[in-house]
Design a protein around this motif. Structure first.
Motif, short mmCIF file in Angstrom:
data_model
loop_
_atom_site.label_atom_id
_atom_site.label_comp_id
_atom_site.label_asym_id
_atom_site.label_seq_id
_atom_site.Cartn_x
_atom_site.Cartn_y
_atom_site.Cartn_z
N HIS A 25 0.80 -1.22 0.00
CA HIS A 25 0.00 0.00 0.00
C HIS A 25 0.83 1.27 0.00
O HIS A 25 0.46 2.25 -0.61
CB HIS A 25 -0.96 -0.01 1.19
CG HIS A 25 -2.01 -1.07 1.07
ND1 HIS A 25 -1.83 -2.34 1.56
CD2 HIS A 25 -3.21 -1.07 0.45
CE1 HIS A 25 -2.90 -3.07 1.27
NE2 HIS A 25 -3.75 -2.33 0.59
N ALA A 28 4.68 3.61 -3.03
CA ALA A 28 5.10 4.83 -3.72
C ALA A 28 6.09 5.63 -2.88
O ALA A 28 6.92 6.36 -3.41
CB ALA A 28 3.88 5.68 -4.04
N ARG A 29 6.04 5.45 -1.55
CA ARG A 29 6.94 6.19 -0.67
C ARG A 29 8.34 5.59 -0.63
O ARG A 29 9.26 6.15 -0.05
CB ARG A 29 6.35 6.26 0.74
CG ARG A 29 5.39 7.44 0.91
CD ARG A 29 4.63 7.35 2.22
NE ARG A 29 3.36 6.66 2.05
CZ ARG A 29 2.91 5.69 2.84
NH1 ARG A 29 3.63 5.26 3.84
NH2 ARG A 29 1.73 5.14 2.60
N ALA A 57 -2.88 1.94 -7.44
CA ALA A 57 -3.19 3.19 -6.72
C ALA A 57 -1.92 3.83 -6.18
O ALA A 57 -1.73 5.04 -6.33
CB ALA A 57 -4.18 2.90 -5.58
N THR A 58 -1.06 3.05 -5.57
CA THR A 58 0.15 3.65 -4.98
C THR A 58 1.13 4.09 -6.07
O THR A 58 1.76 5.13 -5.98
CB THR A 58 0.82 2.70 -3.95
OG1 THR A 58 1.83 3.42 -3.27
CG2 THR A 58 1.41 1.46 -4.58
N GLN A 60 0.43 5.24 -8.92
CA GLN A 60 -0.06 6.46 -9.56
C GLN A 60 0.49 7.72 -8.90
O GLN A 60 0.53 8.79 -9.51
CB GLN A 60 -1.60 6.48 -9.59
CG GLN A 60 -2.13 5.72 -10.79
CD GLN A 60 -3.62 5.43 -10.72
OE1 GLN A 60 -4.23 5.50 -9.65
NE2 GLN A 60 -4.21 5.09 -11.86
N GLU A 61 0.95 7.58 -7.65
CA GLU A 61 1.59 8.72 -6.98
C GLU A 61 2.98 8.97 -7.54
O GLU A 61 3.55 10.04 -7.33
CB GLU A 61 1.71 8.45 -5.47
CG GLU A 61 0.39 8.36 -4.73
CD GLU A 61 0.59 7.89 -3.29
OE1 GLU A 61 1.63 8.23 -2.69
OE2 GLU A 61 -0.28 7.15 -2.80
N ARG A 62 3.54 7.98 -8.21
CA ARG A 62 4.93 8.08 -8.67
C ARG A 62 5.13 8.18 -10.16
O ARG A 62 6.16 8.67 -10.63
CB ARG A 62 5.72 6.85 -8.16
CG ARG A 62 6.16 6.94 -6.73
CD ARG A 62 7.25 7.99 -6.52
NE ARG A 62 8.57 7.55 -6.92
CZ ARG A 62 9.46 7.03 -6.09
NH1 ARG A 62 9.16 6.85 -4.83
NH2 ARG A 62 10.64 6.68 -6.53
N TYR A 63 4.16 7.68 -10.93
CA TYR A 63 4.32 7.67 -12.39
C TYR A 63 3.16 8.41 -13.07
O TYR A 63 2.02 8.26 -12.64
CB TYR A 63 4.39 6.22 -12.90
CG TYR A 63 5.52 5.41 -12.31
CD1 TYR A 63 6.80 5.47 -12.87
CD2 TYR A 63 5.32 4.61 -11.19
CE1 TYR A 63 7.85 4.74 -12.33
CE2 TYR A 63 6.36 3.88 -10.64
CZ TYR A 63 7.62 3.95 -11.20
OH TYR A 63 8.66 3.22 -10.66
#
Ligand code: NAD
Ligand code: ZN
Length: 365
Positions: A25, A28-29, A57-58, A60-63
């Protein structure tokens, strides 16, 4: 939240194996994620409904763009045709060489995604997100990637290392019990070849592992990855040492092939194969009967088979020998066994046919 981070140091690139619960989850961090213009999640129709949305979902925070390709589930789909579906997705979405592939699944998905990453535009980065115990302790680490050919398993592939391996122990909750046990076979394997302390720990914690206790799983995955990382780090391209990871596999591959792929799981063949390899070691004077007994007992407690199947009613030992002679690891028809040279120490060597026949006669149900 990560309970452990195991480094693997290789010539071309080093990377980390993150082990912990619910890592998916917050992925992305993770600072170590490769940057890129897009991500392609490669998974199958069993895993996609369970974990696909969480990973997308996670990411999408990075790419800027995150795509998914869902392959049919099963070893029988580890083929050229299925591999092509990954390339179809990459090209359809206009993915460039800054695209990062994510392998979300067991060893089949990991091996195929890794091979696709090695080939696409001559190499794009990829991340392993193994969701079976077998993939977490074995196949996702070390950079072997491949697909099967109708004439042989894993015959077409490449050495290609991932940028990162993320073992989310929570994903093991949904793994069928039989698959969990098959993964335990590879964990048990590390004991006799490298670490009898791990072996003793397994004897004490087998029930906790079968109950999927997170702390127990974390230790088993961590220690397995440490051992595999050390072996692969010393012999990246399998010039020698790396072959010790195939303890139980020579007999095991014969069982898998002889029964027809899919009848026995890989780990089940390895389990019965380890008993046979241990017995062969005993007959060569390398270990005592007490060691063979101890290994057999642990394998049984994991819910794994300790006796091998009869592959041929007429000439069972002959059939085993025939299958082992065509195994990828045989050299010019000479079978090289991984044997136990005293508990915790592996050795590669050939053995006289008569001795091997005796082992097969004794170990088959
Ligand atoms: P697998 O990938 O077929 O997975 C087993 C089954 O479990 C599949 O049906 C899968 O869809 C399902 N599954 C996966 N994760 C799940 C989850 N969290 N919840 C519910 N179901 C889940 O099999 P495997 O045992 O993971 O891997 C076997 C493959 O790995 C073989 O193709 C073998 O050749 C390869 N392998 C490669 C290496 C290597 O070094 N590259 C090493 C060992 C094995
Ligand atoms: Zn294996």
């Amino acid at each position: 939240q990560t309970t452990a981070c195991v480094p693997i140091e290789l010539q071309e690139r080093s990377y980390a194996i993150d082990i912990g619960a619910d890592l998916l989850h917050g992925m992305a961090r993770q600072a170590a994620l490769p940057t890129g213009t897009a991500a392609l999640v490669v998974t199958n129709d069993t895993i996609q409904p369970l974990y696909g949305a969480a990973l997308v979902a996670t990411l999408q925070e990075r790419y800027p763009a995150v795509h998914t390709v869902v392959l049919p589930d099963g070893e029988e789909h580890k083929t050229w045709q299925t591999l092509n579906l990954i390339f179809d997705a990459l090209l359809t979405h206009g993915c460039d060489r800054k695209t990062v592939l994510y392998a979300l699944g067991g060893g089949v998905i990991g091996d195929m995604t890794g091979f696709a990453a090695a080939c696409y535009m001559r190499g794009v980065p990829f991340v392993q997100v193994p969701t079976t115990l077998l993939a977490q302790v074995d196949s996702s680490v070390g950079g072997k990637t491949a697909i099967n050919h109708p004439l042989g398993k894993n015959m077409i592939g490449a050495f290609y290392q991932p940028r990162l391996v993320v073992c989310d122990l929570a994903t093991l909750d949904t793994l069928p019990a039989r698959e969990l046990a098959a993964g335990l076979a590879e964990v048990i394997k590390y004991g006799p070849i490298a670490d009898m302390e791990l072996f003793a720990w397994l004897e004490q914690h087998m029930d906790a592992l079968l109950a999927r206790d997170r702390a127990a799983l974390a230790h088993a995955v961590k220690r397995s990855c440490e051992i595999k990382a050390a072996v692969v780090g010393a012999d990246e391209r399998e010039a020698g040492l790396r072959a010790i990871l195939n303890f139980g596999h020579t007999f095991g591959h014969a069982i898998e092939a002889g029964m027809g792929y899919g009848v026995w799981l890989h780990g089940e063949g390895v389990a019965a194969g380890m008993v046979m390899a241990a017995e062969l070691s005993r007959r060569l004077g390398l270990v005592d009967a007490a060691f063979v007994e101890r290994l057999t007992r642990l394998i049984a407690r994991a819910g794994l088979p300790t006796r091998a199947p009869v592959l041929d009613a007429q000439d069972n030992a002959g059939r085993y020998l025939e299958l082992m002679r065509v195994d990828k690891k045989a050299e010019a028809g000479e079978i090289r066994f991984v044997l136990i040279d005293g508990p915790g120490q592996a050795v590669m060597r050939a053995a006289p046919d008569a001795l091997v026949r005796g082992v097969i006669d004794q170990c088959c149900a």
